[in-house]
Every structure is written in C-alpha cells, then in structure tokens.
Design a protein around this motif. Structure first.
Motif, PDB file in Angstrom:
ATOM      1  N   ASP A  97       0.846  -1.202   0.000  1.00  0.00           N
ATOM      2  CA  ASP A  97       0.000   0.000   0.000  1.00  0.00           C
ATOM      3  C   ASP A  97       0.879   1.249   0.000  1.00  0.00           C
ATOM      4  OD1 ASP A  97      -2.087  -1.764   0.220  1.00  0.00           O
ATOM      5  OD2 ASP A  97      -2.824  -1.008   2.154  1.00  0.00           O
ATOM      6  N   CYS A 144      -3.722   9.785  -8.840  1.00  0.00           N
ATOM      7  CA  CYS A 144      -3.237   8.423  -8.551  1.00  0.00           C
ATOM      8  C   CYS A 144      -4.006   7.384  -9.363  1.00  0.00           C
ATOM      9  CB  CYS A 144      -3.387   8.130  -7.061  1.00  0.00           C
ATOM     10  SG  CYS A 144      -2.779   6.494  -6.588  1.00  0.00           S
ATOM     11  N   ASP A 147      -5.349   1.457  -9.914  1.00  0.00           N
ATOM     12  CA  ASP A 147      -4.837   0.153  -9.491  1.00  0.00           C
ATOM     13  C   ASP A 147      -3.861   0.264  -8.324  1.00  0.00           C
ATOM     14  OD1 ASP A 147      -2.862   1.404 -11.004  1.00  0.00           O
ATOM     15  OD2 ASP A 147      -2.044  -0.495 -11.735  1.00  0.00           O
ATOM     16  N   ILE A 148      -3.679   1.473  -7.807  1.00  0.00           N
ATOM     17  CA  ILE A 148      -2.789   1.694  -6.663  1.00  0.00           C
ATOM     18  C   ILE A 148      -3.629   1.993  -5.427  1.00  0.00           C
ATOM     19  CG2 ILE A 148      -1.070   3.270  -5.659  1.00  0.00           C
ATOM     20  CD1 ILE A 148       0.107   3.614  -8.430  1.00  0.00           C
ATOM     21  N   MET A 204       5.701   4.068   0.906  1.00  0.00           N
ATOM     22  CA  MET A 204       5.316   2.711   0.533  1.00  0.00           C
ATOM     23  C   MET A 204       5.466   1.799   1.746  1.00  0.00           C
ATOM     24  SD  MET A 204       7.071  -0.094  -1.988  1.00  0.00           S
ATOM     25  CE  MET A 204       6.977   0.840  -3.503  1.00  0.00           C
ATOM     26  N   ASN A 229       6.880  -3.577  -6.013  1.00  0.00           N
ATOM     27  CA  ASN A 229       5.933  -2.471  -6.209  1.00  0.00           C
ATOM     28  C   ASN A 229       6.552  -1.230  -6.852  1.00  0.00           C
ATOM     29  OD1 ASN A 229       3.260  -3.278  -4.665  1.00  0.00           O
ATOM     30  ND2 ASN A 229       4.973  -3.972  -3.415  1.00  0.00           N
ATOM     31  N   LYS A 232       4.685   0.369  -9.850  1.00  0.00           N
ATOM     32  CA  LYS A 232       3.519   1.168  -9.468  1.00  0.00           C
ATOM     33  C   LYS A 232       3.952   2.530  -8.939  1.00  0.00           C
ATOM     34  CE  LYS A 232       0.088  -2.415  -8.455  1.00  0.00           C
ATOM     35  NZ  LYS A 232      -0.830  -2.953  -7.417  1.00  0.00           N
ATOM     36  N   LEU A 236       3.114   6.182 -10.575  1.00  0.00           N
ATOM     37  CA  LEU A 236       2.515   7.270  -9.823  1.00  0.00           C
ATOM     38  C   LEU A 236       3.365   8.539  -9.944  1.00  0.00           C
ATOM     39  CD1 LEU A 236       0.477   8.503  -7.916  1.00  0.00           C
ATOM     40  CD2 LEU A 236       1.606   7.342  -6.007  1.00  0.00           C
TER      41      LEU A 236
END
Length: 266
Positions: A97, A144, A147-148, A204, A229, A232, A236
């Motif tokens: 996340d 954002c 998918d994040i 993160m 990650n 991602k 972003l």
C-alpha cells in the motif's frame, strides 16, 4: 529551462527510462557537495536525488539532509516529491500500500534540524501545522492510478535508525496515533519548508512493524517489497510529474515570513 521539480528517492525508485537527456551534476553547498541526476520528462526538467547515495551506501542517521535540500534549492527547485519505505503500525495499512503523509512525530536524536542557527541568519520558529504541502498532496491523490491503493492520510513517526524499532517502541508509537514508521522524513521535510519549497511524501508500506509482524524484521524484506511495487511507484511519480504545475498556490513559499520579526524576548 529551469529545474522546478525534484524527486527524492531511495533504492529501487529511480529508473533511467523515466527521464531523457540525463546528466549528473555535482552541486556545491555550504554543507557539502551533492550529486544530482537531472533529466527531462513532459517538457519539464526534473532533478532526482538518491537520498542514501549510490547503492544505498549512506545510513539514515548519516544522510547530509541540509546539503541535499540546499542543493535542490540552488538548482531552483520549487516542489519536491519524496518517496519513503515505511513499516506499518496498522493492520489495514498492508505491505504494498501507499500512504500520503500529512503529519509526523519526530523521534530522532542527533540530526541537524535547521538552516537558521542564529548569527547573521537569525532564528526561525517554523510553523508546522501542515508539514507536507496540502496542494501537492491533493494533486497526488487526484491523479493516482486506480490500481494503486493510496491512503490519503498518514502520521509518520521518524526514528533515528539504522536499527529497526523494538516491539515496545512500536506499542508506544501506536498509543501516540502514529500510522507508519520510518527513518528519513525528518528533518528533510522541515528543511524543505524552511527554504520555501513544497514537499510531499509518498510512503510505501514494506512490512508490518516489530511486534505486529509475525517475523523478525530484515532489510531484505523491505527491498523485496520495494522491488515488487516499484513499477507502481514509478507510474505514480510519472503521472504526478505530468500534471504538476510550476506555480505554488500555497503558503509554502511564505515559511520564512516571521524571520524578520525575530529578536524580541519571548
């Protein structure tokens, strides 16, 4: 072309394909020399600063935060997007996340916290009601990708490092309403604000903190989650850089407005 924007990141954040026309500059500051990568994206010049140096060679308590931030200011940077790896103190903030920091608690012990240490520079009692730029935070939340998983707020507690925290410390931090724990946001955010720059931090979650995690903590766990990650995070960062504007429509540039009024007894 001016360099209005900067990304501060750690291991695994930077990808040379993110920028074109790359060059590395060594910027001299009163606090030391800083190596910075400069490139272009979306017709904007962007500075990328590896917080821990090449190959993650500098531990968090020895990072030259003042030199880093001063060097970015020298280049003309107005807005900084920082990234950070953090441990989670909440079960709903899971590894992988992202958390958009809005507050911090400083639990560091031996770091230089200000550019203003008296003398000719004076003393600045900096307002930290909104330590992370609300305007920049709002932009990040708006653009954002879907998918994040991005949590819109997070209270970051900054520890000295480089060791991880004990379960007893984590339990105490939880009682203080901290959401995530890391080792780098302070004094970085403070110094950026002192120099009138907008600063926002995307954290993160790489692991659950000690006592919450079922396993002993390792740096390998952190880097593994980062690797899983990083695309991602890079996506972003790219969409933020595409949409970010040069103009500062916030109070960040006014951080030193009280400097000239100091000198009176409190």
């Amino acid at each position: 072309m001016k360099i209005d924007f900067a990304v501060i990141g750690g291991t695994g954040v930077y990808n040379p394909k993110m920028l074109t026309n790359l060059k590395i500059v060594d910027e001299d500051t009163p606090y030391g020399k800083v190596s910075i990568t400069i490139g272009e994206v979306f017709s904007k010049k962007v500075a990328f600063l590896a917080r821990h140096g090449q190959g993650h060679s500098v531990p968090p308590h020895l990072i030259n935060y003042r030199a880093n931030i001063y060097a970015l200011k020298n280049l003309g940077v107005k807005k900084i997007i920082a990234t950070a790896a953090v441990g989670s103190l909440r079960e709903d903030l899971r590894p992988g996340d992202f958390v958009l920091l809005d507050q911090f608690i400083d639990f560091t012990k031996n770091r230089e916290q200000t550019f203003y240490e008296g003398g000719e520079k004076g003393v600045l009692h900096l307002d930290m009601t909104n330590p992370y730029c609300p305007e920049t935070r709002n932009l990040i939340a708006q653009v954002c990708p879907k998918d994040i998983t991005l949590h819109p707020k997070g209270n970051y507690i900054c520890t000295e490092g480089p060791r991880f925290e004990t379960p007893a410390e984590i339990k105490m931090f939880s009682l203080w309403n901290a959401d995530v724990v890391g080792m780098t946001s302070v004094p970085e955010v403070v110094l950026a604000k002192e120099l009138g720059m907008c600063y926002a931090s995307i954290a993160m979650v790489t692991n659950f903190a000690a006592g919450i995690s079922q396993n002993e903590l390792t740096h390998a766990e952190v880097t593994e989650t980062m690797a899983q990650n990083k695309e991602k995070l890079q996506d972003l960062l790219m969409v933020v850089l595409e949409n970010i504007a040069e103009k500062q429509n916030c109070v960040c540039p006014l951080a030193t407005k009280e400097l000239g009024n100091l000198g009176k007894e409190e």
